[in-house]
Design an enzyme around this catalytic site. Structure first.
Site, PDB file in Angstrom:
ATOM      1  N   SER A  25      -3.327 -30.352 -19.627  1.00 59.10           N
ATOM      2  CA  SER A  25      -3.169 -31.630 -20.321  1.00 59.10           C
ATOM      3  C   SER A  25      -4.272 -32.636 -20.026  1.00 59.10           C
ATOM      4  CB  SER A  25      -1.818 -32.245 -19.998  1.00 59.10           C
ATOM      5  OG  SER A  25      -1.672 -32.405 -18.614  1.00 59.10           O
ATOM      6  N   HIS A  61       1.069 -29.199 -13.816  1.00 56.66           N
ATOM      7  CA  HIS A  61       1.707 -30.502 -14.025  1.00 56.66           C
ATOM      8  C   HIS A  61       2.567 -30.938 -12.831  1.00 56.66           C
ATOM      9  CE1 HIS A  61       4.452 -33.401 -16.083  1.00 56.66           C
ATOM     10  NE2 HIS A  61       3.303 -33.734 -16.644  1.00 56.66           N
ATOM     11  N   HIS A 121       1.390 -28.133 -24.217  1.00 57.57           N
ATOM     12  CA  HIS A 121       0.365 -28.595 -25.163  1.00 57.57           C
ATOM     13  C   HIS A 121      -0.103 -27.509 -26.125  1.00 57.57           C
ATOM     14  CE1 HIS A 121       0.022 -32.530 -23.291  1.00 57.57           C
ATOM     15  NE2 HIS A 121       0.268 -31.880 -22.166  1.00 57.57           N
ATOM     16  N   GLU A 136      -0.391 -23.020 -16.996  1.00 57.23           N
ATOM     17  CA  GLU A 136      -0.130 -23.719 -18.263  1.00 57.23           C
ATOM     18  C   GLU A 136      -0.960 -23.065 -19.351  1.00 57.23           C
ATOM     19  OE1 GLU A 136      -0.854 -27.899 -17.765  1.00 57.23           O
ATOM     20  OE2 GLU A 136       0.455 -28.011 -16.023  1.00 57.23           O
ATOM     21  N   ASP A 162       3.782 -22.899 -18.702  1.00 54.58           N
ATOM     22  CA  ASP A 162       4.191 -24.169 -19.288  1.00 54.58           C
ATOM     23  C   ASP A 162       3.358 -24.353 -20.561  1.00 54.58           C
ATOM     24  OD1 ASP A 162       4.468 -26.789 -20.061  1.00 54.58           O
ATOM     25  OD2 ASP A 162       4.302 -27.627 -18.036  1.00 54.58           O
ATOM     26  N   ASN A 215       0.096 -37.359 -28.087  1.00 56.12           N
ATOM     27  CA  ASN A 215       0.127 -35.889 -28.083  1.00 56.12           C
ATOM     28  C   ASN A 215       0.754 -35.326 -29.357  1.00 56.12           C
ATOM     29  OD1 ASN A 215      -0.869 -35.837 -25.375  1.00 56.12           O
ATOM     30  ND2 ASN A 215       1.177 -36.354 -24.670  1.00 56.12           N
ATOM     31  N   LYS A 231       5.321 -33.142 -27.968  1.00 56.05           N
ATOM     32  CA  LYS A 231       3.860 -33.109 -28.138  1.00 56.05           C
ATOM     33  C   LYS A 231       3.578 -32.547 -29.540  1.00 56.05           C
ATOM     34  CE  LYS A 231       3.889 -32.880 -23.177  1.00 56.05           C
ATOM     35  NZ  LYS A 231       3.961 -34.316 -22.909  1.00 56.05           N
TER      36      LYS A 231
HETATM   37  C1  LIG Z   1       1.764 -29.628 -18.995  1.00 57.56           C
HETATM   38  C2  LIG Z   1       2.940 -30.542 -19.114  1.00 57.56           C
HETATM   39  N1  LIG Z   1       4.152 -30.085 -18.767  1.00 57.56           N
HETATM   40  C3  LIG Z   1       5.247 -30.856 -18.848  1.00 57.56           C
HETATM   41  C4  LIG Z   1       5.160 -32.160 -19.283  1.00 57.56           C
HETATM   42  C5  LIG Z   1       6.387 -33.008 -19.338  1.00 57.56           C
HETATM   43  O1  LIG Z   1       6.894 -33.027 -20.636  1.00 57.56           O
HETATM   44  P1  LIG Z   1       7.744 -34.265 -21.138  1.00 57.56           P
HETATM   45  O2  LIG Z   1       6.773 -35.305 -21.581  1.00 57.56           O
HETATM   46  O3  LIG Z   1       8.586 -33.704 -22.243  1.00 57.56           O
HETATM   47  O4  LIG Z   1       8.563 -34.724 -19.977  1.00 57.56           O
HETATM   48  C6  LIG Z   1       3.922 -32.674 -19.678  1.00 57.56           C
HETATM   49  C7  LIG Z   1       3.808 -34.065 -20.171  1.00 57.56           C
HETATM   50  O5  LIG Z   1       3.070 -34.856 -19.744  1.00 57.56           O
HETATM   51  C8  LIG Z   1       2.781 -31.853 -19.584  1.00 57.56           C
HETATM   52  O6  LIG Z   1       1.564 -32.307 -19.900  1.00 57.56           O
END
Ligand SMILES: Cc1ncc(COP(=O)(O)O)c(C=O)c1O
Length: 376
Positions: A168, A124, A196, A164, A193, A38, A226
């Site tokens: 992802s 997520h 990405h 989001e 969120d 990422n 990321k």
């Molecule tokens: C949309 C989303 N939020 C949160 C996370 C979690 O982030 P981190 O990898 O910093 O724990 C991810 C990671 O996979 C994600 O894709």
């Protein structure tokens, strides 16, 4: 021993279902080209980020020594919070060791303040788990379906509406302006969120915060592992939100802060993402996305719609996805092979992530490998 028998039975079942995940060591540069990370701008290898990390270790040590609520909040952490607030046009930020911790903590802490939480179905796991632990009423709206979200939002309120910026496992983007309009209409607080999107989308890489004000979008998850190429995360928003989480957020209070060197490295990455170099890297990434999609089209490789670095080749069966992933690996190409429970049953896929650092030659090798593996 019960545990040995039980684990064995569970593992055999997962293996039979092609759902067993095995650990593998990825050694960058060992004749493998990664299209699975990422690090969309390549900042994890940028000399200024590496220098900030190395100098930070000399100055602040290898660890922070304690929770941020004790002595783990040091000058580089304070600087990073101010920098995030300024970059994203918000009051303040609170740092967490990971995006998972930030989301889980914030959801569990805030959800009980709302009558209802309405969340995109493809959100997520960290948000969904936080919601489950908060145990109040919540509903999932059909993916990116603003009308459905509107129907589910309670007339009584207060509501929390969650989605989001970039999904992802799909690469598609949420209709932020429409979500913000619905939130105003229904007197809901919007939380995006931006894992990405941050650093990668929009002018100066501001992503969601660049499109919506703090009033329209009071809660943002910013992750550093990321587009910014480091690790860790923040919740960004109002001073009161930070004061509350600082006092009540369990993952924040009862966990060692990430080290000052890491904060300094993230700050260096943000300076790059914000400035002219970030602009050039985003333009290179956009060219790579364009080239990849054009070549796929020319070679009849079906892709899900996405303008983001995350590109999806839908496969369907878990077994077929695994087989294609292995065939690609044999040709020196690593992609994400995504299976349930990360995605719905029967929707296994290849998750290909492009970076500004991929060369045209590498993208052509990927296309050749995909053809060879039978995806066209
Ligand atoms: C949309 C989303 N939020 C949160 C996370 C979690 O982030 P981190 O990898 O910093 O724990 C991810 C990671 O996979 C994600 O894709």
């Amino acid at each position: 021993m019960h545990i040995a028998t039980e684990l064995n039975a569970q593992l055999s079942q997962l293996q039979q279902q092609n759902l067993l995940r095995t650990r593998r060591v990825f050694q960058p540069g060992a004749q493998l080209i990664s299209f699975a990370g990422n690090d969309y701008l390549g900042l994890s290898q940028h000399p200024l980020v590496l220098k900030a990390y190395a100098q930070g270790v000399q100055q602040w040590g290898a660890g922070s020594g304690a929770s941020p609520a004790v002595i783990g909040f040091q000058p580089p952490h304070a600087y990073l919070c101010r920098q995030l607030a300024e970059w994203l046009g918000r009051d303040d930020a609170l740092l967490f060791s990971s995006g998972f911790a930030a989301n889980h903590c914030t959801m569990r802490s805030l959800a009980p303040m709302y009558m209802q939480v309405v969340i995109d179905k493809l959100s997520h796991a960290s948000l969904l788990d936080g919601m489950t632990d908060a145990t109040n009423s919540w509903k999932r709206f059909r993916h990116n379906n603003v009308q459905h979200a509107q129907q589910l939002l309670s007339a009584e309120g207060p509501n929390l509406l969650v989605s989001e910026s970039v999904f992802s496992m799909d690469g598609d983007q949420a209709p932020l302006a429409a979500l913000a309009d619905v939130a105003v209409q229904k007197q809901a607080d919007l939380w995006i969120d931006d894992a990405h999107g941050l650093g990668v989308v929009g002018a100066e890489g501001c992503s969601a915060a660049g499109q919506l004000t703090q009033r329209q979008l009071p809660i943002i998850t910013a992750t550093f592992g990321k587009g910014l190429g480091v690790m860790g995360a923040a919740i960004v928003g109002s001073s009161d939100l930070m004061a509350y989480l600082h006092t009540q957020g369990r993952e924040y209070i009862y966990s060692t802060a990430f080290c000052g060197a890491q904060a300094a490295a993230v700050s260096a990455a943000i300076r790059l993402a914000q400035g002219y170099e970030g602009q050039c890297l985003r333009a290179r990434l956009a060219d790579n996305i364009d080239d990849f999609r054009t070549l796929c089209k020319q070679n009849n490789i079906a892709l899900a719609p996405s303008e983001h670095a995350i590109q999806i080749v839908p496969v369907g069966s878990d077994q077929a996805a695994l087989m294609i992933g292995n065939l690609l690996a044999e040709q020196g190409i690593v992609v994400g092979v995504i299976r349930p429970p990360t995605v719905a049953k029967g929707s296994a896929r290849l998750r290909i992530t492009l970076s500004a650092q991929h060369s045209q030659a590498e993208i052509k090798l990927l296309i050749q490998a995909l053809i060879h593996a039978g995806t066209s």
